[in-house]
Design a protein around this motif. Structure first.
Motif, mmCIF file in Angstrom:
data_model
loop_
_atom_site.group_PDB
_atom_site.id
_atom_site.type_symbol
_atom_site.label_atom_id
_atom_site.label_comp_id
_atom_site.label_asym_id
_atom_site.label_seq_id
_atom_site.Cartn_x
_atom_site.Cartn_y
_atom_site.Cartn_z
ATOM 1 N N ILE A 72 32.532 25.569 45.422
ATOM 2 C CA ILE A 72 32.063 27.109 45.562
ATOM 3 C C ILE A 72 30.880 27.114 46.399
ATOM 4 O O ILE A 72 30.123 26.453 46.205
ATOM 5 C CB ILE A 72 32.082 27.904 44.484
ATOM 6 N N THR A 73 30.856 28.103 47.498
ATOM 7 C CA THR A 73 29.704 28.276 48.264
ATOM 8 C C THR A 73 29.488 29.917 48.065
ATOM 9 O O THR A 73 30.544 30.476 48.562
ATOM 10 C CB THR A 73 29.814 27.713 49.654
ATOM 11 N N VAL A 74 28.286 30.128 47.775
ATOM 12 C CA VAL A 74 28.111 31.557 47.753
ATOM 13 C C VAL A 74 27.085 32.036 48.897
ATOM 14 O O VAL A 74 26.210 31.667 49.043
ATOM 15 C CB VAL A 74 27.518 32.060 46.371
ATOM 16 N N ASP A 75 27.775 32.954 49.716
ATOM 17 C CA ASP A 75 26.911 33.392 50.752
ATOM 18 C C ASP A 75 26.510 34.844 50.341
ATOM 19 O O ASP A 75 27.358 35.829 50.751
ATOM 20 C CB ASP A 75 27.565 33.447 52.059
ATOM 21 N N GLN A 76 25.444 34.991 49.737
ATOM 22 C CA GLN A 76 24.858 36.499 49.461
ATOM 23 C C GLN A 76 24.615 37.222 50.559
ATOM 24 O O GLN A 76 24.848 38.473 50.470
ATOM 25 C CB GLN A 76 23.790 36.461 48.569
ATOM 26 N N ALA A 77 24.179 36.690 51.751
ATOM 27 C CA ALA A 77 23.996 37.472 52.939
ATOM 28 C C ALA A 77 25.284 38.041 53.499
ATOM 29 O O ALA A 77 25.101 39.157 54.211
ATOM 30 C CB ALA A 77 23.104 36.548 54.065
ATOM 31 N N ASN A 78 26.162 37.542 53.570
ATOM 32 C CA ASN A 78 27.416 37.917 54.111
ATOM 33 C C ASN A 78 28.448 38.218 53.104
ATOM 34 O O ASN A 78 29.597 38.763 53.299
ATOM 35 C CB ASN A 78 28.194 36.671 54.943
ATOM 36 N N PHE A 79 28.150 38.258 51.833
ATOM 37 C CA PHE A 79 28.923 38.837 50.679
ATOM 38 C C PHE A 79 30.197 38.002 50.879
ATOM 39 O O PHE A 79 31.276 38.607 50.660
ATOM 40 C CB PHE A 79 29.428 40.275 50.867
ATOM 41 N N THR A 80 30.137 36.613 50.753
ATOM 42 C CA THR A 80 31.293 35.865 50.715
ATOM 43 C C THR A 80 31.223 34.711 49.645
ATOM 44 O O THR A 80 29.914 34.498 49.501
ATOM 45 C CB THR A 80 31.665 35.202 51.978
ATOM 46 N N ILE A 81 32.382 34.424 49.093
ATOM 47 C CA ILE A 81 32.609 33.116 48.080
ATOM 48 C C ILE A 81 33.448 32.433 48.832
ATOM 49 O O ILE A 81 34.566 32.935 49.109
ATOM 50 C CB ILE A 81 33.027 33.626 47.001
ATOM 51 N N SER A 82 33.261 31.213 48.909
ATOM 52 C CA SER A 82 34.239 30.150 49.739
ATOM 53 C C SER A 82 33.987 28.974 48.927
ATOM 54 O O SER A 82 33.141 28.171 48.440
ATOM 55 C CB SER A 82 33.986 30.061 51.220
ATOM 56 N N ILE A 93 36.727 34.530 49.767
ATOM 57 C CA ILE A 93 36.795 35.850 48.959
ATOM 58 C C ILE A 93 35.673 36.425 49.912
ATOM 59 O O ILE A 93 34.570 36.301 49.721
ATOM 60 C CB ILE A 93 36.544 35.964 47.567
ATOM 61 N N ASP A 94 35.955 37.569 50.835
ATOM 62 C CA ASP A 94 35.062 38.184 51.712
ATOM 63 C C ASP A 94 34.960 39.672 51.064
ATOM 64 O O ASP A 94 35.722 40.553 51.515
ATOM 65 C CB ASP A 94 35.615 38.240 53.016
ATOM 66 N N PHE A 95 33.997 40.029 50.202
ATOM 67 C CA PHE A 95 33.761 41.143 49.765
ATOM 68 C C PHE A 95 33.250 42.441 50.868
ATOM 69 O O PHE A 95 33.841 43.421 50.694
ATOM 70 C CB PHE A 95 32.664 41.374 48.646
ATOM 71 N N ASN A 96 32.611 42.116 51.964
ATOM 72 C CA ASN A 96 32.384 42.776 52.988
ATOM 73 C C ASN A 96 33.561 43.220 53.626
ATOM 74 O O ASN A 96 33.490 44.576 53.888
ATOM 75 C CB ASN A 96 31.315 41.855 54.010
ATOM 76 N N ASN A 97 34.505 42.631 54.040
ATOM 77 C CA ASN A 97 36.062 42.940 54.643
ATOM 78 C C ASN A 97 36.831 43.291 53.818
ATOM 79 O O ASN A 97 38.029 43.512 54.004
ATOM 80 C CB ASN A 97 35.989 41.840 55.885
ATOM 81 N N ARG A 98 36.581 43.090 52.487
ATOM 82 C CA ARG A 98 37.489 43.501 51.277
ATOM 83 C C ARG A 98 38.902 42.664 51.519
ATOM 84 O O ARG A 98 40.004 43.224 51.433
ATOM 85 C CB ARG A 98 37.734 44.846 51.245
ATOM 86 N N ARG A 99 38.657 41.216 51.786
ATOM 87 C CA ARG A 99 39.838 40.399 51.614
ATOM 88 C C ARG A 99 39.575 38.941 50.987
ATOM 89 O O ARG A 99 38.495 38.763 50.835
ATOM 90 C CB ARG A 99 40.226 40.232 53.182
ATOM 91 N N ALA A 100 40.855 38.672 50.488
ATOM 92 C CA ALA A 100 40.818 37.120 50.020
ATOM 93 C C ALA A 100 41.969 36.255 50.426
ATOM 94 O O ALA A 100 43.003 37.137 50.506
ATOM 95 C CB ALA A 100 40.725 37.441 48.457
ATOM 96 N N LEU A 109 41.379 43.476 49.167
ATOM 97 C CA LEU A 109 40.797 44.118 48.038
ATOM 98 C C LEU A 109 40.345 45.348 48.056
ATOM 99 O O LEU A 109 40.107 45.863 49.077
ATOM 100 C CB LEU A 109 39.486 42.956 47.606
ATOM 101 N N SER A 110 40.519 46.272 46.743
ATOM 102 C CA SER A 110 39.787 47.407 46.846
ATOM 103 C C SER A 110 38.760 47.555 46.214
ATOM 104 O O SER A 110 38.274 46.380 45.579
ATOM 105 C CB SER A 110 41.050 48.410 46.026
ATOM 106 N N ALA A 111 37.784 48.656 46.077
ATOM 107 C CA ALA A 111 36.574 48.893 45.466
ATOM 108 C C ALA A 111 36.579 48.533 44.112
ATOM 109 O O ALA A 111 35.782 48.049 43.356
ATOM 110 C CB ALA A 111 35.746 50.110 45.724
ATOM 111 N N ASP A 112 37.760 48.740 43.446
ATOM 112 C CA ASP A 112 38.038 48.741 42.331
ATOM 113 C C ASP A 112 38.368 47.059 41.629
ATOM 114 O O ASP A 112 38.560 46.880 40.422
ATOM 115 C CB ASP A 112 39.326 49.539 41.716
ATOM 116 N N ASP A 113 38.504 46.256 42.585
ATOM 117 C CA ASP A 113 38.780 44.771 42.298
ATOM 118 C C ASP A 113 37.620 44.019 42.023
ATOM 119 O O ASP A 113 37.664 42.811 41.759
ATOM 120 C CB ASP A 113 39.561 44.192 43.274
#
Length: 161
Positions: A72-82, A93-100, A109-113
């Protein structure tokens, strides 16, 4: 009389302040932080943080993956986990673009996920099940979480060596 009412109101405001509305990066209201006991095949036995909101638990991806020794790599600046999932391919898992994304699976991904707080990234267990086949089962009564999967987790493979 008025003085005692004012003192009561002031006391309540000070007492309730820590429970006030907290907002994450995307404006979601964060839930209550709850520690769940995570056990996995008599090898992992730790407490992991979760967020409890609207009768749902959201799990800390970083804590769970670290305990299972999943890359796991957490990139807090880009809001991603990879990372690389068990040598089968890279996941994102790209929270900024809401996709995994993993292999041929792509989830919107929705904001509820998910929930993002100062403490990290929390995701609904259904997303991890759909994306990677990791079925995290939460026992609300015992504040515990377990994992069901057909895959051999790296922490188990290391133990077997």
């Amino acid at each position: 009389m008025i003085k005692s009412c004012l003192l009561t109101i002031l006391f309540l405001l000070i007492w309730l302040a820590p429970f006030g509305d907290q907002s994450s990066v995307f404006g979601q209201d964060t839930g209550q932080e709850v520690f769940l006991q995570f056990r996995y095949q008599n090898v992992v036995n730790i407490y992991v943080s979760s967020q409890y909101e609207q009768d749902q638990f959201f799990l800390s991806v970083n804590e769970l993956f670290s305990a299972l020794q999943i890359d796991i790599t957490v990139d807090q600046a880009n809001f991603t986990i990879s990372g690389n999932y068990l040598g089968e391919g890279n996941y994102l898992i790209d929270f900024n673009n809401r996709r995994a994304v993993f292999q041929d699976r792509e989830l919107n991904l929705s904001a509820d996920d998910y929930i993002i707080t100062d403490l990290g990234f929390y995701i609904h267990p259904d997303i991890l099940n759909e994306l990677l086949g990791l079925e995290f089962i939460i026992d609300f009564n015992n504040l515990a979480v377990t994992l069901e999967t057909d895959d051999t987790m790296p922490v188990i493979a290391q133990r077997e060596r």
